[in-house]
Write an enzyme that holds these catalytic residues in place. Sequence first.
Site, PDB file in Angstrom:
ATOM      1  N   GLN A 112       9.099  62.258 126.541  1.00  0.00           N
ATOM      2  CA  GLN A 112       8.090  62.761 125.230  1.00  0.00           C
ATOM      3  C   GLN A 112       6.800  62.110 125.526  1.00  0.00           C
ATOM      4  O   GLN A 112       6.802  60.906 125.203  1.00  0.00           O
ATOM      5  CB  GLN A 112       9.080  62.397 124.005  1.00  0.00           C
ATOM      6  CG  GLN A 112       8.517  62.371 122.841  1.00  0.00           C
ATOM      7  CD  GLN A 112       9.159  61.528 121.687  1.00  0.00           C
ATOM      8  OE1 GLN A 112       9.853  60.761 121.729  1.00  0.00           O
ATOM      9  NE2 GLN A 112       9.232  62.299 120.669  1.00  0.00           N
ATOM     10  N   SER A 115       3.286  59.673 121.426  1.00  0.00           N
ATOM     11  CA  SER A 115       2.327  58.496 121.131  1.00  0.00           C
ATOM     12  C   SER A 115       1.146  58.210 121.874  1.00  0.00           C
ATOM     13  O   SER A 115       1.330  58.552 123.288  1.00  0.00           O
ATOM     14  CB  SER A 115       3.304  57.274 121.210  1.00  0.00           C
ATOM     15  OG  SER A 115       4.285  57.250 120.082  1.00  0.00           O
ATOM     16  N   SER A 147       9.533  56.800 127.384  1.00  0.00           N
ATOM     17  CA  SER A 147      11.028  56.547 128.051  1.00  0.00           C
ATOM     18  C   SER A 147      11.027  57.628 129.073  1.00  0.00           C
ATOM     19  O   SER A 147      10.832  58.797 128.886  1.00  0.00           O
ATOM     20  CB  SER A 147      12.014  56.379 126.984  1.00  0.00           C
ATOM     21  OG  SER A 147      11.692  55.451 126.042  1.00  0.00           O
ATOM     22  N   GLU A 230      15.084  63.014 116.640  1.00  0.00           N
ATOM     23  CA  GLU A 230      15.062  61.947 117.509  1.00  0.00           C
ATOM     24  C   GLU A 230      15.545  60.791 116.602  1.00  0.00           C
ATOM     25  O   GLU A 230      16.217  59.793 117.032  1.00  0.00           O
ATOM     26  CB  GLU A 230      13.528  61.738 117.712  1.00  0.00           C
ATOM     27  CG  GLU A 230      13.429  60.268 118.539  1.00  0.00           C
ATOM     28  CD  GLU A 230      11.956  59.833 118.810  1.00  0.00           C
ATOM     29  OE1 GLU A 230      11.597  59.182 119.716  1.00  0.00           O
ATOM     30  OE2 GLU A 230      10.907  60.402 117.800  1.00  0.00           O
ATOM     31  N   GLU A 364       7.615  51.150 108.813  1.00  0.00           N
ATOM     32  CA  GLU A 364       6.828  51.157 107.736  1.00  0.00           C
ATOM     33  C   GLU A 364       6.317  52.493 107.411  1.00  0.00           C
ATOM     34  O   GLU A 364       6.457  53.071 106.176  1.00  0.00           O
ATOM     35  CB  GLU A 364       5.563  50.354 108.078  1.00  0.00           C
ATOM     36  CG  GLU A 364       5.608  48.989 108.183  1.00  0.00           C
ATOM     37  CD  GLU A 364       6.293  48.386 109.513  1.00  0.00           C
ATOM     38  OE1 GLU A 364       6.488  47.410 109.461  1.00  0.00           O
ATOM     39  OE2 GLU A 364       6.369  49.128 110.280  1.00  0.00           O
TER      40      GLU A 364
END
Length: 394
Positions: A112, A115, A147, A230, A364
């Site tokens: 994936q 990020s 990952s 996910e 958060e």
Amino acid sequence: MTTEAELDARVQALLDEHDPAAIEPREFLGAQYDAGLAWVHLPVGFGGLGLPRTAQQRVDAQLAAAGAPMGGTVKNYIGMGMAAPTIISFGTDEQKRKFLRPLFTGEQIYCQLFSEPGAGSDLAAAATRAVRHGDDWIVNGQKVWTSQAQHAQMAILVARTNPDVPKHGGLTYFLCDMTQPGVEVRPLRQITGEAEFNEVFLTDVRVPDANRLGPEGGGWRVATTTLNNERVAIGSRAGTPRESGHIGKVAKAWRSDPALRNPAMHDELMRLWVDAEVLRLTGERLRQQAASGQPGPEGAGMKIAFARIAQAISGFEIELHGEQGLGYDDWTMRRPETVDLIGREPGYRYLRARGNSIEGGTSEILRNTVSERVLGLPGEHRVDKAVAWKDLPR
């Protein structure tokens, strides 16, 4: 309409013709896909039979009882848990025909590419650039916390295709070949000493427009489907029995070693046990919801609870074992085949659990998701909603 008896007969025919104990897992999974028993709700030809999604549970239960391998193989949890539902929801027939079978058989492992160093919690701020060049897109940028990148042949990729519009509107979603020139994978060593994750550098990587999933500029909506799946996948696993996972390690130690039992800690263990069981049952419910085609924002709550409980149990386990719990068997850097959240000794589990509140969306940010999309509370004030991405401070 196929009856339950006809569906059972189809499963039995698969098992009779392809004994899972006698052939390679990839061969069995290919036969399962071709028989329409991979995703039964999909049309014939795409691994399905056009049946209700709930029929898959019946199929999976019978195959598991016969010792059949799981679709995607153990390394391809990103492919099965995130890429496949997204391809099914947004892919064209040609894309489903091209990508679903090798994903299901494990021929193509997925990672994936979401990020980035400057866009972790705020995925919509992603800066990796994709520029149209004829029938291809040329991609340049850096991704992080990836990952399985060291094993992957394919990736789900979010890249910025239009910097002149607000950040959520300028993203496009692609399926990217990880084996081509220009893709560089570097390991990231964690506090545990392992390198489960990677950083990935993309330099003039070509992605065919035929590998674009959803419309140009529509990547945020597509990515949201991936993220919803996910969060359920991280927080729960299908068919997990009672006392599985981390709480099982602690409960087993408590029962087997009387010297560890501390009456003052008994109530805390019971509270954690109940929390873990509630989490397990909630995960089963959300997995069934996702299987019926409704992976919603409730998965964010599941992920928050999973991280909180995992960290609480790991802290309790360290306290339970005292100085022995601080031991750590090996600091040598490892490249594990899969992500193991509860492997090795208590010291490992304590350190590994620190990442649970970061990976798959920080707690958060997920609290904002629960607040706004589940509870319907007023949204957090955002000053950048109408500002073109190129004009945002970075």
